[in-house]
Design a protein around this motif. Structure first.
Motif, PDB file in Angstrom:
ATOM      1  N   LYS A  16       0.824  -1.197   0.000  1.00 58.69           N
ATOM      2  CA  LYS A  16       0.000   0.000   0.000  1.00 58.69           C
ATOM      3  C   LYS A  16       0.864   1.255   0.000  1.00 58.69           C
ATOM      4  O   LYS A  16       1.930   1.303   0.612  1.00 58.69           O
ATOM      5  CB  LYS A  16      -0.907   0.012   1.226  1.00 58.69           C
ATOM      6  N   GLY A  58      -3.643  13.862   5.667  1.00 60.33           N
ATOM      7  CA  GLY A  58      -4.929  13.408   6.188  1.00 60.33           C
ATOM      8  C   GLY A  58      -5.607  12.495   5.168  1.00 60.33           C
ATOM      9  O   GLY A  58      -5.329  12.555   3.959  1.00 60.33           O
ATOM     10  N   GLU A  59      -6.528  11.674   5.632  1.00 60.51           N
ATOM     11  CA  GLU A  59      -7.110  10.634   4.789  1.00 60.51           C
ATOM     12  C   GLU A  59      -7.853  11.195   3.578  1.00 60.51           C
ATOM     13  O   GLU A  59      -7.704  10.705   2.451  1.00 60.51           O
ATOM     14  CB  GLU A  59      -8.038   9.745   5.620  1.00 60.51           C
ATOM     15  N   LYS A  60      -8.649  12.241   3.788  1.00 56.61           N
ATOM     16  CA  LYS A  60      -9.481  12.760   2.700  1.00 56.61           C
ATOM     17  C   LYS A  60      -8.627  13.315   1.571  1.00 56.61           C
ATOM     18  O   LYS A  60      -8.825  12.975   0.386  1.00 56.61           O
ATOM     19  CB  LYS A  60     -10.419  13.828   3.225  1.00 56.61           C
ATOM     20  N   HIS A  70       1.249  10.636   4.132  1.00 58.33           N
ATOM     21  CA  HIS A  70      -0.140  10.260   4.404  1.00 58.33           C
ATOM     22  C   HIS A  70      -0.641  10.939   5.676  1.00 58.33           C
ATOM     23  O   HIS A  70      -1.754  11.483   5.722  1.00 58.33           O
ATOM     24  CB  HIS A  70      -0.220   8.737   4.533  1.00 58.33           C
ATOM     25  N   ALA A  71       0.194  10.920   6.725  1.00 61.21           N
ATOM     26  CA  ALA A  71      -0.210  11.520   7.998  1.00 61.21           C
ATOM     27  C   ALA A  71      -0.393  13.028   7.872  1.00 61.21           C
ATOM     28  O   ALA A  71      -1.314  13.606   8.457  1.00 61.21           O
ATOM     29  CB  ALA A  71       0.835  11.197   9.066  1.00 61.21           C
ATOM     30  N   SER A  95      -5.809   9.355  -6.260  1.00 56.95           N
ATOM     31  CA  SER A  95      -6.871   8.911  -7.168  1.00 56.95           C
ATOM     32  C   SER A  95      -6.383   8.776  -8.610  1.00 56.95           C
ATOM     33  O   SER A  95      -6.986   8.072  -9.414  1.00 56.95           O
ATOM     34  CB  SER A  95      -8.054   9.895  -7.122  1.00 56.95           C
ATOM     35  N   GLU A 138       0.272   3.952   1.487  1.00 59.80           N
ATOM     36  CA  GLU A 138       0.345   4.514   2.830  1.00 59.80           C
ATOM     37  C   GLU A 138       1.536   3.942   3.606  1.00 59.80           C
ATOM     38  O   GLU A 138       2.103   4.599   4.488  1.00 59.80           O
ATOM     39  CB  GLU A 138      -0.942   4.224   3.608  1.00 59.80           C
ATOM     40  N   TRP A 189      -5.441  12.750   1.072  1.00 60.71           N
ATOM     41  CA  TRP A 189      -4.587  11.672   0.564  1.00 60.71           C
ATOM     42  C   TRP A 189      -5.303  10.874  -0.518  1.00 60.71           C
ATOM     43  O   TRP A 189      -4.733  10.573  -1.561  1.00 60.71           O
ATOM     44  CB  TRP A 189      -4.181  10.760   1.723  1.00 60.71           C
ATOM     45  N   GLN A 190      -6.572  10.537  -0.278  1.00 60.86           N
ATOM     46  CA  GLN A 190      -7.327   9.770  -1.262  1.00 60.86           C
ATOM     47  C   GLN A 190      -7.496  10.550  -2.558  1.00 60.86           C
ATOM     48  O   GLN A 190      -7.471   9.976  -3.654  1.00 60.86           O
ATOM     49  CB  GLN A 190      -8.702   9.380  -0.690  1.00 60.86           C
ATOM     50  N   ARG A 191      -7.659  11.853  -2.466  1.00 58.39           N
ATOM     51  CA  ARG A 191      -7.781  12.674  -3.664  1.00 58.39           C
ATOM     52  C   ARG A 191      -6.475  12.667  -4.458  1.00 58.39           C
ATOM     53  O   ARG A 191      -6.481  12.564  -5.690  1.00 58.39           O
ATOM     54  CB  ARG A 191      -8.143  14.108  -3.271  1.00 58.39           C
TER      55      ARG A 191
END
Length: 520
Positions: free
Chosen positions: A2, A15-17, A11-12, A24, A4, A19-21
């Motif tokens: 992964k 933040g998750e939101k 990643h830290a 993508s 992450e 990071w996902q963007r």
């Protein structure tokens, strides 16, 4: 794997939101290096920190380093760690972020970062190289001798050796393993690995002078021996340094005598020994504060060992009037100056029952209390050892008492027999390797004679005519290293072998006979 896991700090921080963007993009998911490029393009835009591109590049380098495979076998010569790489980044304090420390915010400014895999592990480290790290790498890459580098930089050679040792401890360089290794059948028995078979330190126990301010009843050598000149002593330091570098071990010197502080050039010699980076220690007599303060100003001794032979009356019978009180006073000064202190007792039949009470009296007064057994040579021939059964009972009592008194140390190798009988793990015995005679130490007498052990006549060479290398490799030295034949097959052989001085001084053969007090 992964993303992450490869880029945990990025990643830290995002933040998750967010990071996902960022991930993508299909190209980022299929090729992690593409994510590094994307983060570099996104850095400074929106909520993406400006330093994130460099941080991602650093984390990708760490991941790549983690996957490097070490070559089999140890280094045959000192080399730069082949996994070491140097990165140029445009932000400072990035190494803190990858280490999980967010206390220091990245700042703009060019910085160089080392990334490497620690030899023999799966750990990857990063750091901003210090000047001394770069100097050591230059020294290794260009095969520059330590003394040459010290002269070029006008610094003490010990400073160069110190930097070298620190770089090796970090893993920036790889060096050959110690060449002080037990030969022959020394199977470690209940021990794991080679902990008692490979010595990382070699000690020269240096009797500088026969001059002494005491006339102890158990003194093993009162022969007249001419003290070494200061000029010749300097050549001994060079020889010891050469031996330790060749054998890939750290060097240590224990100055003793007689009273080593009565050697006319003791302070200049102590200062010269410091320049080589040796560990320095003293086995001496009670000493005044100004003398100790001067030594501390040069280099604090690793330890200063004094002797007591029992409670006050018995000690003063052995070592002379007033010795007990002077020793306790000197121990106070050593503690005030922060010098690690040891107290050594020579065990005989006459003081056996005083040892545990003395150890209790010394609680908090010294850092460690040890004993070793009498060698019946010299004046010691007039004294006696206890019987085997009496000694066995004493060791059991001593071990029991040591559980309650942390200042009671373990030294005599035969203690390992009691530990084995109790199902407890062994300790290293007399020198950390059982009997270390001519193995991890030798004794140099004032006139140049080299002996396997200071406690009995055990000549292996002469420093005036031979190098330490030649002496160490001699057949005489090997004979003392081998342990008695009677110990062959014993599971404790690697941490014991008895005491050669006790064997020899009781008229037995050190090559054949076991320690007369051995009760295994």
């Amino acid at each position: 794997m992964k993303l992450e896991t490869i880029f945990p700090a990025c990643h830290a921080i995002l933040g998750e939101k967010l990071w996902q963007r960022v991930i993508s993009d299909p190209r980022a998911k299929s090729a992690p290096e593409a994510l590094v490029a994307r983060l570099a393009l996104s850095a400074g835009r929106g909520m993406v920190p400006a330093y994130l591109g460099d941080l991602a590049a650093l984390e990708w380098r760490i991941h790549a380093t983690l996957g490097m495979v070490e070559s089999d076998g140890g280094a045959e010569e000192t080399v730069i760690n082949p996994t070491l790489s140097l990165m140029e980044v445009r932000w400072k304090n990035l190494t803190n972020l990858v280490g999980g420390d967010n206390s220091a915010e990245p700042e703009t400014g060019d910085e160089r970062v080392f990334v490497w895999k620690v030899p023999g592990t799966e750990a990857v480290r990063t750091c901003v190289p210090a000047d001394e790290d770069l100097l050591v790498l230059k020294m290794v890459e260009e095969r520059i001798e330590a003394r040459t580098l010290a002269e070029m930089g006008e610094v003490p050679i010990r400073a160069v050796y110190g930097a070298f040792d620190r770089a090796r401890e970090k893993g920036l360089i790889k060096s050959p393993s110690t060449r002080i290794v037990r030969e022959g059948d020394f199977a470690p028995g209940p021990m794991q690995g080679r902990a008692y078979l490979d010595a990382p330190v070699f000690t020269l126990q240096w009797h500088l002078t026969q001059a002494c301010d005491l006339r102890c009843r158990h003194c093993y050598d009162r022969t007249e021996r001419e003290a070494i000149t200061f000029a010749r002593a300097q050549r001994v330091l060079e020889d010891l340094d050469r031996f330790c570098r060749t054998r890939h071990v750290r060097g240590a010197i224990t100055f003793t005598g007689g009273n080593p502080l009565l050697y006319p050039d003791f302070v200049p010699l102590y200062r010269a020994a410091r320049e080589y980076g040796f560990s320095l220690a003293i086995l001496g007599n009670p000493t005044e504060r100004p003398v100790l303060e001067e030594l501390v100003s040069i280099q604090k001794p690793d330890f200063f060992q004094l002797s007591l032979e029992g409670l006050a009356e018995h000690d003063q019978w052995i070592r002379g009037p007033g010795h007990f009180g002077r020793t306790l006073k000197c121990l106070e000064v050593l503690r005030e100056l922060g010098i690690y202190s040891m107290v050594m007792l020579t065990l005989t039949k006459d003081n056996l029952d005083q040892i545990i009470p003395l150890a209790e009296l010394l609680r908090e007064r010294t850092d460690v209390f040890h004993f070793n057994r009498l060698s019946r040579v010299g004046m010691g021939a007039n004294l006696e050892l206890p019987s085997r059964e009496a000694y066995r009972s004493f060791l059991e009592e001593y071990l029991f008492a040591s559980k309650e008194n942390p200042f009671m140390g373990l030294k005599d190798s035969l203690i390992n027999i009691v530990l084995a009988q109790r199902g407890e793990p062994p300790f290293g015995g007399c020198t950390g390797f059982g009997c270390g005679a001519a193995f991890n130490f030798v004794t140099l007498l004032p006139d140049g004679e080299v002996h396997a052990c200071r406690k009995f006549p055990s000549p292996v060479g002469n420093i005036h005519f031979q190098s330490l290398e030649e002496i160490y490799d001699s057949e005489d030295a090997r004979r003392y290293r081998q342990r008695p034949q009677a110990c062959t097959g014993c599971a404790l052989r690697a941490v014991c072998g008895g005491c050669l001085a006790v064997i020899d001084s009781n008229g037995l053969d050190i090559s054949r006979d076991r320690d007369p007090l051995c009760f295994r």
